[in-house]
Design a protein around this motif. Structure first.
Motif, short mmCIF file in Angstrom:
data_model
loop_
_atom_site.label_atom_id
_atom_site.label_comp_id
_atom_site.label_asym_id
_atom_site.label_seq_id
_atom_site.Cartn_x
_atom_site.Cartn_y
_atom_site.Cartn_z
N GLU A 190 1.06 4.14 -2.91
CA GLU A 190 0.82 5.55 -2.64
C GLU A 190 2.01 6.41 -3.04
O GLU A 190 1.85 7.53 -3.52
N ASN A 247 1.00 6.18 5.20
CA ASN A 247 1.30 4.77 4.97
C ASN A 247 2.74 4.53 4.56
O ASN A 247 3.10 3.43 4.13
N VAL A 260 -0.97 12.24 2.80
CA VAL A 260 -0.43 11.34 1.77
C VAL A 260 0.74 10.51 2.27
O VAL A 260 1.12 9.55 1.61
N ARG A 283 0.83 -1.20 0.00
CA ARG A 283 0.00 0.00 0.00
C ARG A 283 0.87 1.26 0.00
O ARG A 283 0.60 2.22 -0.73
#
Length: 187
Positions: free
Chosen positions: A114, A145, A142, A110
């Motif tokens: 991103e 993660n 943003v 993930r």
């Protein structure tokens, strides 16, 4: 009588054209096979050459946005992923790692996905800016993660992107993310 019988057999064998026709058919089949083998060799060699040209083209002729996104991805991931590209034959986005292995977007973590999409946004904003269309980027959490090393790398990239004249508004509710920006003296 015996000689007459042998003459009759000899005459019958002389009139029998079956072996000659079979020999002719065999020769024609062998020629067709040789022609087909030659054509296959030409097509196989041509296919290999075209495949080689396609690979070189895909490696060297990616759109400028993907080339720029590749640089951002390399910086975000500290060199783990170094190339963002799309093949000529498919409408998919691929990422190459430092070892040269190609990965589709859906197998990335993930955080890596991103990072990829953030890199694409930065590259697109840069591309528009070079054409005279300046777009502000509004980014909301943003970096949440990203692991700590990659978050720090991303903050550096975003700082440099803003320093190049791009307007960035970054929102976060995470104090450690805000602290990363403050540690690099980012407004």
């Amino acid at each position: 009588e015996k000689q007459g019988h042998l003459n009759e057999q000899l005459k019958s064998l002389a009139e029998n054209r079956t072996p000659a026709l079979k020999q002719l058919e065999l020769g024609a089949a062998q020629q067709r096979l040789a022609d087909a083998v030659h054509r296959w060799k030409v097509l196989a060699a041509t296919g290999e050459i075209l495949e080689s040209v396609r690979k070189v083209y895909e490696r060297t002729r990616q759109p400028e946005t993907l080339q720029e996104a590749s640089e951002y991805m390399k910086r975000f991931t500290q060199g783990r992923y170094c190339r963002v590209w799309t093949p000529l034959s498919d409408d998919v986005l691929l990422v190459d790692d430092a070892e040269g292995k190609t990965h589709s977007v859906d197998v990335l973590s993930r955080g890596a996905r991103e990072q990829l999409f953030l890199g694409l946004r930065l590259a697109l904003a840069g591309s528009y800016a070079r054409r005279g269309i300046e777009l502000p980027l509004v980014l909301d959490d943003v970096l949440v993660n990203f692991d700590s090393h990659r978050a720090h790398a991303a903050v550096s990239v975003l700082r440099d992107f803003a320093a190049a004249g791009h307007q960035l508004l970054i929102f976060t509710c995470h104090e450690h993310i805000a602290g990363l920006f403050q540690s690099l003296d980012v407004d």
